[in-house]
Design a protein around this motif. Structure first.
Motif, PDB file in Angstrom:
ATOM      1  N   GLU A 119      52.198  45.577  36.707  1.00 38.74           N
ATOM      2  CA  GLU A 119      51.850  46.539  37.838  1.00 38.74           C
ATOM      3  C   GLU A 119      52.290  46.318  39.007  1.00 38.74           C
ATOM      4  O   GLU A 119      52.264  44.921  39.589  1.00 38.74           O
ATOM      5  CB  GLU A 119      50.303  46.648  37.674  1.00 38.74           C
ATOM      6  CG  GLU A 119      49.573  46.985  36.891  1.00 38.74           C
ATOM      7  CD  GLU A 119      47.954  47.128  37.056  1.00 38.74           C
ATOM      8  OE1 GLU A 119      47.349  47.218  36.193  1.00 38.74           O
ATOM      9  OE2 GLU A 119      47.774  46.897  38.140  1.00 38.74           O
ATOM     10  N   GLU A 157      39.507  48.934  49.019  1.00 36.17           N
ATOM     11  CA  GLU A 157      39.220  49.101  47.613  1.00 36.17           C
ATOM     12  C   GLU A 157      38.072  49.994  47.693  1.00 36.17           C
ATOM     13  O   GLU A 157      36.794  49.530  48.541  1.00 36.17           O
ATOM     14  CB  GLU A 157      38.890  48.082  46.857  1.00 36.17           C
ATOM     15  CG  GLU A 157      40.212  47.213  46.682  1.00 36.17           C
ATOM     16  CD  GLU A 157      40.052  46.140  45.600  1.00 36.17           C
ATOM     17  OE1 GLU A 157      39.939  46.353  44.285  1.00 36.17           O
ATOM     18  OE2 GLU A 157      39.862  45.042  45.973  1.00 36.17           O
ATOM     19  N   ASN A 196      42.858  52.248  39.934  1.00 33.38           N
ATOM     20  CA  ASN A 196      43.255  50.893  39.360  1.00 33.38           C
ATOM     21  C   ASN A 196      42.421  51.082  37.820  1.00 33.38           C
ATOM     22  O   ASN A 196      43.557  50.816  37.146  1.00 33.38           O
ATOM     23  CB  ASN A 196      42.389  49.780  40.065  1.00 33.38           C
ATOM     24  CG  ASN A 196      42.621  48.517  39.383  1.00 33.38           C
ATOM     25  OD1 ASN A 196      43.647  48.210  38.821  1.00 33.38           O
ATOM     26  ND2 ASN A 196      41.745  47.472  39.729  1.00 33.38           N
ATOM     27  N   PHE A 245      51.981  45.634  42.784  1.00 35.65           N
ATOM     28  CA  PHE A 245      50.964  45.077  43.576  1.00 35.65           C
ATOM     29  C   PHE A 245      50.836  46.088  44.886  1.00 35.65           C
ATOM     30  O   PHE A 245      51.833  46.653  45.605  1.00 35.65           O
ATOM     31  CB  PHE A 245      51.391  43.789  44.377  1.00 35.65           C
ATOM     32  CG  PHE A 245      50.195  43.098  45.179  1.00 35.65           C
ATOM     33  CD1 PHE A 245      49.283  42.428  44.798  1.00 35.65           C
ATOM     34  CD2 PHE A 245      50.480  43.515  46.581  1.00 35.65           C
ATOM     35  CE1 PHE A 245      48.587  41.980  45.489  1.00 35.65           C
ATOM     36  CE2 PHE A 245      49.354  42.930  47.502  1.00 35.65           C
ATOM     37  CZ  PHE A 245      48.362  42.359  46.974  1.00 35.65           C
ATOM     38  N   GLN A 269      44.678  37.616  34.852  1.00 37.21           N
ATOM     39  CA  GLN A 269      45.582  38.494  35.801  1.00 37.21           C
ATOM     40  C   GLN A 269      46.346  37.463  36.756  1.00 37.21           C
ATOM     41  O   GLN A 269      45.654  36.306  37.042  1.00 37.21           O
ATOM     42  CB  GLN A 269      45.315  39.546  36.345  1.00 37.21           C
ATOM     43  CG  GLN A 269      44.060  39.440  37.312  1.00 37.21           C
ATOM     44  CD  GLN A 269      43.659  40.832  37.720  1.00 37.21           C
ATOM     45  OE1 GLN A 269      44.050  41.264  38.573  1.00 37.21           O
ATOM     46  NE2 GLN A 269      42.989  41.654  37.019  1.00 37.21           N
ATOM     47  N   PHE A 322      46.652  47.290  49.451  1.00 35.43           N
ATOM     48  CA  PHE A 322      45.783  48.514  49.945  1.00 35.43           C
ATOM     49  C   PHE A 322      45.059  48.129  51.190  1.00 35.43           C
ATOM     50  O   PHE A 322      45.161  46.906  51.699  1.00 35.43           O
ATOM     51  CB  PHE A 322      44.634  48.544  48.702  1.00 35.43           C
ATOM     52  CG  PHE A 322      43.892  47.326  48.425  1.00 35.43           C
ATOM     53  CD1 PHE A 322      43.044  46.574  49.218  1.00 35.43           C
ATOM     54  CD2 PHE A 322      44.432  46.579  47.144  1.00 35.43           C
ATOM     55  CE1 PHE A 322      42.159  45.432  48.793  1.00 35.43           C
ATOM     56  CE2 PHE A 322      43.607  45.405  46.695  1.00 35.43           C
ATOM     57  CZ  PHE A 322      42.733  44.716  47.496  1.00 35.43           C
TER      58      PHE A 322
HETATM   59  P1  AMP Z   1      41.175  44.590  37.885  1.00 35.46           P
HETATM   60  O1  AMP Z   1      40.614  43.495  36.966  1.00 35.46           O
HETATM   61  O2  AMP Z   1      42.264  45.317  37.545  1.00 35.46           O
HETATM   62  O3  AMP Z   1      39.811  45.479  38.293  1.00 35.46           O
HETATM   63  O4  AMP Z   1      41.468  43.665  39.223  1.00 35.46           O
HETATM   64  C1  AMP Z   1      40.509  42.812  39.631  1.00 35.46           C
HETATM   65  C2  AMP Z   1      40.935  42.977  41.461  1.00 35.46           C
HETATM   66  O5  AMP Z   1      42.295  42.451  41.526  1.00 35.46           O
HETATM   67  C3  AMP Z   1      41.086  44.277  41.953  1.00 35.46           C
HETATM   68  O6  AMP Z   1      39.592  44.768  42.404  1.00 35.46           O
HETATM   69  C4  AMP Z   1      41.896  44.058  43.230  1.00 35.46           C
HETATM   70  O7  AMP Z   1      41.267  43.190  44.176  1.00 35.46           O
HETATM   71  C5  AMP Z   1      42.963  43.107  42.508  1.00 35.46           C
HETATM   72  N1  AMP Z   1      44.023  43.941  41.921  1.00 35.46           N
HETATM   73  C6  AMP Z   1      44.277  44.255  40.733  1.00 35.46           C
HETATM   74  N2  AMP Z   1      45.337  44.880  40.679  1.00 35.46           N
HETATM   75  C7  AMP Z   1      45.823  44.853  41.586  1.00 35.46           C
HETATM   76  C8  AMP Z   1      47.087  45.547  42.030  1.00 35.46           C
HETATM   77  N3  AMP Z   1      48.115  46.186  41.307  1.00 35.46           N
HETATM   78  N4  AMP Z   1      47.480  45.624  43.430  1.00 35.46           N
HETATM   79  C9  AMP Z   1      46.658  44.816  44.151  1.00 35.46           C
HETATM   80  N5  AMP Z   1      45.371  44.190  43.953  1.00 35.46           N
HETATM   81  C10 AMP Z   1      45.184  44.439  42.873  1.00 35.46           C
END
Ligand code: AMP
Length: 384
Positions: free
Chosen positions: A175, A183, A258, A177, A151, A180
């Protein structure tokens, strides 16, 4: 109780499941392609590929119930075992969680708030998605992403080309951003009878996409009720059995989902030392059809992940746990490797202030000997 639990996967989550299940009288058998899988010391280890039919059938025949410790187990493998013995959580939950687009679409359909998203499979689609969602936004691979891998955040128009070069050969989701405030995650266990228990909302801190620390309970009774209602929708929709973790963003007092993990979760490790029943106990109770234990907390807890290698002080203290009863070390007995999750430590205290003091002391002692800078994490933890 007696019985054999089969686990697809023999990593640290399977290891902690077995550590919880052995005292209950359960036996374990694991299937994992890794020769040095760290749960293997707790039962027979079938070392085979995830789609090895003979191995999957052996696991199914030798088990009374089968579960999994990571979500990229092929859904077809879980379904094949289902013809031989029950598999919990249901393979349909795997199917939904393995693809971020399916997952987000399902949550949106269930009325669970999520950031705006679009599927992206071509460069023009990326441009259109960014125009609709606006910058900044996050581009993620739909499958096989974990710990922030696969990502990238797009902040400026110029980022599009670079990010497309990096990720464009996979199916993607774009997605919004979420800027936040914090978390957090809600972990719940649902029994075979549909009864559900919830652990207190946990605040999570990530470093470079990897969970660094979790604090529980993350007090706010209004938020707890909101989070429970969201996770309940998922559990009921999936007719779920076992533990499920829903990761959330908190923004202006509202929760946005998320992703969810259909398994025990890193942000619930504190429950081993800080709750009446741990997520591991209750996952096993749920899948074995036993009544669930109380998920209430017994103390304030702060869990730090240990990456790379176990600090030497952990090894000394593990042999004399009585010397620091509020500091609970967990060594997964994995071969050290930079960035690898090799253990965790949970600090418990009666009060939030006590927790901060003990944790700060520990952070000071550990310093940078662990790859994680605990002092910095503590600073972030104290600003909600
Ligand atoms: P994930 O693999 O989707 O769990 O993403 C890993 C980390 O990236 C999350 O715990 C957030 O810190 C950050 N993250 C993921 N998606 C977003 C988003 N849409 N907006 C802001 N931060 C994000």
């Amino acid at each position: 109780m007696t019985g054999t639990v089969g686990i697809l996967g023999a990593g640290q989550l399977a290891r902690m499941l077995a550590q919880a299940g052995k005292p209950m009288g359960l036996d374990f058998i694991f299937l994992d392609p890794a020769e040095d899988a760290c749960a293997a010391e707790y039962g027979e280890h079938i070392c085979a590929a995830w789609d090895d039919e003979a191995a999957l059938k052996k696991l199914g025949r030798q088990s009374d119930v089968v579960t999994f410790d990571f979500e990229n187990v092929p859904e077809a493998s879980a379904s094949l075992i289902e013809s031989l013995c029950p598999v919990y959580p249901p393979p349909r939950a795997l199917y939904k969680s393995q693809d971020r687009l399916r997952e987000k679409t399902m949550m949106q359909d269930l009325g669970i708030p999520v950031a705006p998203f679009h599927a992206v499979s071509s460069r023009p689609e990326l441009k259109a998605a960014v125009e609709q969602i606006g910058l900044p936004c996050v581009l993620k691979t739909r499958r096989f992403g974990y710990d922030g891998k696969g990502q990238a955040v797009l902040r400026f128009e110029e980022d599009l080309e670079r990010v497309w070069q990096d990720l464009g050969d996979s199916d993607l989701i774009c997605e919004g951003f979420v800027p936040f405030d914090a978390e957090c995650s809600i972990i719940a266990a649902r029994g075979l009878d549909g009864r559900t228990v919830y652990w207190p909302l946990t605040r999570n801190l990530h470093r470079d996409g990897v969970l660094a620390a979790s604090v529980a309970p993350f007090f706010d009774s209004g938020l707890q009720a909101k989070a429970e209602a969201l996770v309940q929708r998922l559990l009921d929709h999936l007719d779920y059995t076992g533990v499920l973790a829903l990761e959330l963003f908190l923004k202006d007092g509202e929760l946005l989902a998320n992703e969810f993990a259909p398994r025990v979760h890193n942000s619930g490790h504190w429950s081993i030392d800080g709750a009446r029943s741990s997520q591991f106990d209750n996952h096993l109770r749920a899948i074995c059809g036993l009544p669930l234990g109380d998920a209430g907390h017994t103390s304030h807890s702060l869990m730090f992940n240990l990456l790379g290698e176990m600090p030497s002080m952990a090894k000394r203290r593990m042999s004399t746990p009585q010397s620091e009863p509020d500091v609970h070390w967990h060594d997964y007995q994995k071969t050290p490797r930079a960035g690898r999750k090799i253990g965790h430590v949970t600090v418990t205290a009666e009060t939030e202030g006590g927790l901060r003091a003990t944790a700060a002391q520990l952070a000071g002692k550990l310093g940078v000997t662990a790859e994680l800078n605990l002092e910095a994490v503590m600073q972030d933890v104290s600003t909600p």
